[in-house]
Design a protein around this motif. Structure first.
Motif, mmCIF file in Angstrom:
data_model
loop_
_atom_site.group_PDB
_atom_site.id
_atom_site.type_symbol
_atom_site.label_atom_id
_atom_site.label_comp_id
_atom_site.label_asym_id
_atom_site.label_seq_id
_atom_site.Cartn_x
_atom_site.Cartn_y
_atom_site.Cartn_z
ATOM 1 N N LYS A 172 -5.214 -4.223 -5.899
ATOM 2 C CA LYS A 172 -4.008 -5.252 -6.163
ATOM 3 C C LYS A 172 -4.293 -5.706 -7.383
ATOM 4 O O LYS A 172 -3.041 -5.514 -8.286
ATOM 5 C CB LYS A 172 -4.084 -6.232 -5.553
ATOM 6 N N SER A 173 -5.412 -5.950 -8.775
ATOM 7 C CA SER A 173 -5.763 -6.103 -9.788
ATOM 8 C C SER A 173 -4.859 -4.631 -10.643
ATOM 9 O O SER A 173 -4.614 -5.105 -11.839
ATOM 10 C CB SER A 173 -6.373 -6.335 -10.153
ATOM 11 N N HIS A 174 -5.596 -4.262 -10.270
ATOM 12 C CA HIS A 174 -5.385 -2.479 -11.230
ATOM 13 C C HIS A 174 -3.777 -2.695 -11.147
ATOM 14 O O HIS A 174 -3.235 -2.179 -12.129
ATOM 15 C CB HIS A 174 -5.952 -1.509 -10.343
ATOM 16 N N ALA A 175 -2.967 -2.950 -10.231
ATOM 17 C CA ALA A 175 -1.124 -2.756 -9.912
ATOM 18 C C ALA A 175 -0.899 -3.051 -10.265
ATOM 19 O O ALA A 175 0.441 -2.963 -11.401
ATOM 20 C CB ALA A 175 -1.388 -2.396 -8.668
ATOM 21 N N ILE A 176 -1.170 -4.722 -10.571
ATOM 22 C CA ILE A 176 -0.528 -5.445 -11.160
ATOM 23 C C ILE A 176 -1.042 -5.417 -12.838
ATOM 24 O O ILE A 176 0.433 -5.953 -13.693
ATOM 25 C CB ILE A 176 -1.427 -7.259 -10.887
ATOM 26 N N ALA B 49 5.605 -2.809 -7.258
ATOM 27 C CA ALA B 49 4.127 -1.568 -8.525
ATOM 28 C C ALA B 49 3.203 -1.712 -6.881
ATOM 29 O O ALA B 49 2.658 -1.948 -6.130
ATOM 30 C CB ALA B 49 3.391 -2.404 -8.575
ATOM 31 N N ASP B 50 3.470 -0.555 -6.432
ATOM 32 C CA ASP B 50 2.876 -0.208 -6.062
ATOM 33 C C ASP B 50 1.348 0.628 -5.634
ATOM 34 O O ASP B 50 0.636 1.214 -6.420
ATOM 35 C CB ASP B 50 4.017 1.155 -4.774
ATOM 36 N N SER B 51 0.223 -0.055 -5.347
ATOM 37 C CA SER B 51 -0.791 0.160 -5.865
ATOM 38 C C SER B 51 -1.878 1.022 -4.796
ATOM 39 O O SER B 51 -2.297 0.728 -3.325
ATOM 40 C CB SER B 51 -1.394 -0.855 -5.268
ATOM 41 N N ILE C 281 13.837 -12.608 -16.439
ATOM 42 C CA ILE C 281 12.582 -13.143 -15.593
ATOM 43 C C ILE C 281 12.428 -11.884 -14.320
ATOM 44 O O ILE C 281 13.611 -10.637 -14.067
ATOM 45 C CB ILE C 281 13.184 -13.849 -14.574
ATOM 46 N N THR C 282 11.037 -10.980 -14.600
ATOM 47 C CA THR C 282 11.138 -10.255 -13.707
ATOM 48 C C THR C 282 10.049 -10.185 -12.355
ATOM 49 O O THR C 282 9.358 -10.954 -12.653
ATOM 50 C CB THR C 282 9.630 -9.033 -14.546
ATOM 51 N N VAL C 283 10.809 -10.307 -11.314
ATOM 52 C CA VAL C 283 9.923 -11.294 -10.234
ATOM 53 C C VAL C 283 9.338 -9.092 -9.807
ATOM 54 O O VAL C 283 9.384 -7.908 -9.253
ATOM 55 C CB VAL C 283 10.867 -11.314 -8.627
ATOM 56 N N LEU C 284 7.375 -9.442 -9.835
ATOM 57 C CA LEU C 284 6.617 -8.399 -9.153
ATOM 58 C C LEU C 284 6.450 -8.793 -8.468
ATOM 59 O O LEU C 284 5.896 -9.540 -7.451
ATOM 60 C CB LEU C 284 5.502 -8.581 -10.671
ATOM 61 N N LEU C 285 6.642 -7.685 -7.123
ATOM 62 C CA LEU C 285 5.672 -6.685 -6.129
ATOM 63 C C LEU C 285 4.762 -6.459 -6.533
ATOM 64 O O LEU C 285 5.481 -4.716 -5.849
ATOM 65 C CB LEU C 285 7.074 -6.872 -4.748
ATOM 66 N N PRO C 286 3.456 -6.548 -6.127
ATOM 67 C CA PRO C 286 2.877 -5.950 -5.946
ATOM 68 C C PRO C 286 2.548 -5.976 -4.551
ATOM 69 O O PRO C 286 2.682 -6.164 -2.794
ATOM 70 C CB PRO C 286 1.242 -7.009 -6.752
ATOM 71 N N MET C 287 2.335 -4.186 -4.344
ATOM 72 C CA MET C 287 1.988 -3.961 -2.666
ATOM 73 C C MET C 287 1.347 -2.921 -2.232
ATOM 74 O O MET C 287 1.201 -1.821 -3.468
ATOM 75 C CB MET C 287 3.609 -3.142 -1.984
ATOM 76 N N ARG C 288 0.510 -2.226 -0.825
ATOM 77 C CA ARG C 288 0.122 -1.976 -0.638
ATOM 78 C C ARG C 288 -0.269 -1.797 0.863
ATOM 79 O O ARG C 288 -0.452 -2.305 2.019
ATOM 80 C CB ARG C 288 -1.585 -1.937 -1.513
ATOM 81 N N ASN C 289 0.501 -0.426 0.991
ATOM 82 C CA ASN C 289 0.489 -0.557 2.879
ATOM 83 C C ASN C 289 1.499 -1.809 3.086
ATOM 84 O O ASN C 289 0.580 -2.110 4.262
ATOM 85 C CB ASN C 289 -1.076 -0.536 3.170
ATOM 86 N N GLU C 290 2.314 -1.986 2.421
ATOM 87 C CA GLU C 290 3.406 -2.754 3.447
ATOM 88 C C GLU C 290 4.548 -2.588 3.535
ATOM 89 O O GLU C 290 5.377 -3.395 3.808
ATOM 90 C CB GLU C 290 3.127 -3.673 1.807
#
Length: 160
Positions: free
Chosen positions: A120-124, A84-86, A49-58
């Motif tokens: 976000k979609s690009h980072a994901i 995944a930092d965007s 299992i991978t927990v994916l955390l997409p973030m931008r300015n968080e």
């Protein structure tokens, strides 16, 4: 065969069967829910299992969210974290790397990367190229999760 001749009796039997099926399933789940095997693949290999955390300015949420996820996955050796930092303009990626490196989580169970384009979609999509796990759980940084969420998730996808 008198019941076949009377459509009302046949209808009652059909409705009784349709109502009894979900009730039987609910009863079975209430009694046997703790006896189900963990989330495994054939031959007892755990599903990764991978927990994916997409973030931008968080930068406000990143430390809290990572600590929250670490506390949940610590006992699941088959789970890891990918941040995944965007293209953040704040300290999100620095805080994420520091929080993860200072944690008790094995460095092989987490990674952080940044994209060169915002979105976000690009980072994901970029993150999905880095993931080799069987299952991906994506969580936004500003969400608040109930304690025990990974256990509920694994239970929902267990082999039974």
């Amino acid at each position: 065969m008198e019941w076949v001749e009377n459509p009302f009796v046949f209808f009652q039997i059909l409705v009784s069967f349709l109502l009894a099926t979900p009730l039987f399933h609910w009863f079975k789940m209430k009694i046997f829910h703790n006896l189900e095997p963990p989330l495994t693949r054939d031959a007892g290999n755990p599903i990764s299992i991978t927990v994916l955390l997409p973030m931008r300015n968080e930068s406000i949420n990143v430390e809290r969210k990572i600590q929250e996820v670490i506390s949940e996955i610590a006992d699941y050796d088959n789970a890891n974290i990918l941040v995944a930092d965007s293209f953040s303009s704040d300290e999100t990626i620095i805080l994420a790397e520091r929080t993860l490196s200072e944690s008790h989580l094995d460095p092989n169970r987490w990674s952080v990367f940044s994209t060169r384009s915002p979105g976000k979609s690009h980072a994901i999509n970029q993150a999905l190229n880095h993931i080799n796990s069987d299952i991906v759980i994506m969580i936004d940084a500003d969400t608040v999760l109930q304690d025990g969420w990974i256990g509920h998730f694994c239970h929902s996808f267990s082999n039974s």
